[in-house]
Design an enzyme around this catalytic site. Structure first.
Site, short mmCIF file in Angstrom:
data_model
loop_
_atom_site.label_atom_id
_atom_site.label_comp_id
_atom_site.label_asym_id
_atom_site.label_seq_id
_atom_site.Cartn_x
_atom_site.Cartn_y
_atom_site.Cartn_z
N GLY A 71 49.49 15.30 -14.33
CA GLY A 71 49.14 14.48 -13.17
C GLY A 71 49.01 15.37 -11.94
CB CYS A 98 50.59 19.71 -17.05
SG CYS A 98 50.05 20.57 -15.59
CE1 TYR A 99 54.68 15.33 -10.88
CE2 TYR A 99 54.78 13.62 -12.56
CZ TYR A 99 55.13 14.09 -11.31
OH TYR A 99 55.94 13.35 -10.49
CG HIS A 185 46.31 20.29 -19.76
ND1 HIS A 185 46.75 19.01 -19.48
CD2 HIS A 185 46.34 20.96 -18.59
CE1 HIS A 185 47.02 18.92 -18.20
NE2 HIS A 185 46.79 20.09 -17.63
CD GLU A 187 46.10 17.33 -22.63
OE1 GLU A 187 46.94 18.01 -23.26
OE2 GLU A 187 46.20 17.08 -21.41
CG ASP A 243 30.04 0.32 -27.64
OD1 ASP A 243 30.26 1.13 -28.56
OD2 ASP A 243 30.02 0.64 -26.44
CE LYS A 391 29.27 4.64 -27.46
NZ LYS A 391 28.84 3.53 -26.59
#
Ligand code: XMP
Length: 535
Positions: A71, A98-99, A185, A187, A243, A391
């Site tokens: 964050g 991180c944060y 990170h 991710e 979608d 998605k």
């Protein structure tokens, strides 16, 4: 049977019996959603929750582990976001990113301070001790960093497990309590071994079973839709995108002819697409679609409109009008089905819950047009079976349900369609010119087998003319821009480095085959600073 569960509730507690889950407490990082996606990629369900979610709520949700996201704040800022201290008593594995790592250190008795050197971008993490989180990683891994503060003193029970050149405490661990922190990170795609870290945490440390698969999702979604809709009628506005099309397949399987699909043909689709779409649905899949012919009224509405914003608003407003008329004509309906995805849910603050029934009501038609709301007297209850999916997960659902490949792997296409790619005034002739050029662009990229390698490729018709020479004749004609980009999510994009021979054949064919075009140019701008679309 009518539903007693509110849409909100069913969204927040999906199929808990079906899947173990990881709770991600969100501190506002641009990468928070990515954490959820990465966890889903190892077939474990994950939810992004506000950082204020209480320990009691986490317990109720039956989370098997907690991730504290990154964050933009500093733990010492006034009003810096924090977590319910009770979460440390839940006995669950926790990973702070991180944060999230700084907050963990701060709350558990360590110290966090502004660093002398801020670290943004790539940095090599030297692993001091692999432990269970870094199991299987190389001793030094390239990682993605973005921080100004650093942990300077560890909380009791923790040890340092990784460092970088500028950050002595780049990873920490308390192996006893299974609490971990990483300053980088995992991710982000640039972090080598990031996915192993996520897997190690989710599967080995939190002991989640890898049971979040799309066939199980479909089974649960079918049951839920049946329960929610019962014998009542559901309206779905098809756009031709992945979608809404996948949703049509799912709903048709769940409620059969209680589903009414309508397709509003504004006249801004690609060559042959509206007919192809409706035919495919009806002939191949026995899903009937009300084809609403509205081309003339959209063109009429756009007469003299050249400003891009005005154009979008005009199309959006007309769409709502047609939608309103047609849904009244075909109705009444109890529900409106929408292909809302998880990122829309996370981002939408504008949803409203009916205080009497607790069900969500439509405040706008999503996913097709980014436009204003439906009139007061035309509000539907919503059915949104994909509101937990990303998605790529919808594409997998489509695959399972037999949605044709032509729809599943289709490039994104904006609601206002070709109208925002005909720059300046939209006329029947100019639409025809662009449609023909666009057809050639698509044929060529497909025959070069590069369609799937790009995020989008399309033509844009400029509102200017230029001089050329054809045979011995001077010409003064239109120009087509080829726009092709690569991207992960459409938020940022790079222009695609297409082979020259492909560009060459597109250019030759367009000037030879499309009347009124004598020049083709290639857009070499990334996003930012440009956008993908030109209007
Ligand atoms: P931009 O042009 O903003 O586009 O870089 C980012 C992505 O969004 C698509 N796009 C739209 N999609 N309705 C949509 O459903 C719209 O009004 C719309 N405008 C842009 C665009 O094609 C790209 O994929």
């Amino acid at each position: 049977m009518t539903t007693t569960k509110t849409a909100q509730e069913s969204r927040r507690r999906p199929d808990n019996a079906l899947a173990d889950s990881i709770a991600i407490l969100d501190f506002g990082s641009q990468y928070s959603q990515l954490i959820a996606r990465r966890i889903r990629e190892v077939n474990v369900y994950s939810e992004l929750l506000p950082c204020s979610t209480s320990a009691a709520e986490l317990k109720r949700l039956n989370a098997r582990g907690i991730i504290l996201s990154g964050g933009p704040s500093s733990v010492y800022d006034d009003g810096a976001p924090t977590v319910d201290k009770e979460i440390w008593k839940l006995g669950l594995p926790v990973l702070g990113v991180c944060y999230g790592m700084q907050l963990m250190a701060h709350q558990l008795g360590g110290t966090v301070e502004p660093s002398d050197v801020r670290e943004y971008g790539r940095a090599t993490v030297s692993i001091i001790r692999h432990g269970r989180l870094f199991d299987g990683l190389d001793p030094a891994v390239e990682s993605w960093m973005s921080h100004g503060d650093s942990v300077t003193q560890l909380p009791p029970g923790f040890e340092i497990t990784g460092r970088t050149m500028d950050t002595p405490v780049a990873a920490i661990a308390d192996e006893e309590r299974l609490w971990y922190g990483v300053q980088f990170h995992p991710e982000v795609i640039h972090t080598v071994g990031g996915q192993e870290i996520i897997r190690n945490f989710v599967v080995d440390l939190c002991k989640c079973t890898q049971s979040w698969t799309m066939d199980k999702f479909i089974g649960a979604a079918l049951a839920e839709v049946k329960e929610q809709a019962g014998e009542r009628r559901v309206l779905l506005a098809l756009s031709g995108g992945v979608d809404s099309s996948t949703l049509a397949f799912l709903l048709h399987q769940a409620i059969g002819d209680k589903l009414t699909c309508m397709f509003i043909d504004q006249g801004f689709m690609r060559k042959n697409e509206p007919e192809w779409l409706v035919e495919t649905f009806e002939r191949d899949f026995n899903i009937s679609v009300h084809f609403i012919k509205a081309r003339d009224r959209f063109l009429e509405r756009l007469k003299g409109v050249v400003d891009p914003e005005e154009k979008r608003k005009a199309i959006g407003a007309e769409f709502i009008r047609v939608f309103e008329e047609e849904s009244k004509r075909l109705g009444p309906f109890d529900f409106l089905a929408q292909g809302t995805l998880y990122p829309d849910v996370i981002e939408s603050a504008g949803t409203q819950v009916d205080p009497k029934t607790g069900e969500r009501v439509a405040v706008k038609i999503k996913s097709h047009h980014n436009v204003g709301g439906l009139p007061e007297d035309l509000q539907f209850k919503l059915i949104e079976p994909f509101s937990k999916l990303f998605k790529d997960e919808v594409r997998k659902v489509g695959l399972e349900l037999g949605v044709p490949e032509g729809i599943r792997v289709r490039h994104p296409f904006p609601g206002p369609g070709l109208a925002i790619r005909v720059l300046g005034e939209v006329t029947k002739d100019r639409l025809r010119t662009l449609r023909e050029a666009d057809w050639i662009i698509r044929e060529e990229i497909k025959s070069h087998k590069l369609y799937r390698q790009v995020w989008q490729i399309f033509g844009v018709l400029l509102p200017t003319k230029s001089v050329g020479v054809m045979g011995d004749q001077r010409t003064y004609q239109n120009q087509i821009v080829i726009r092709a980009v690569t991207s992960e999510d459409g938020m940022t994009a790079d222009w695609a480095r297409l082979p020259y021979d492909l560009l060459d054949s597109i250019s030759r064919r367009i000037v030879n085959e499309v009347p009124g075009v004598n020049r083709v140019v290639y857009d070499i701008t990334s996003k930012p600073p440009a956008t993908i679309e030109w209007e």
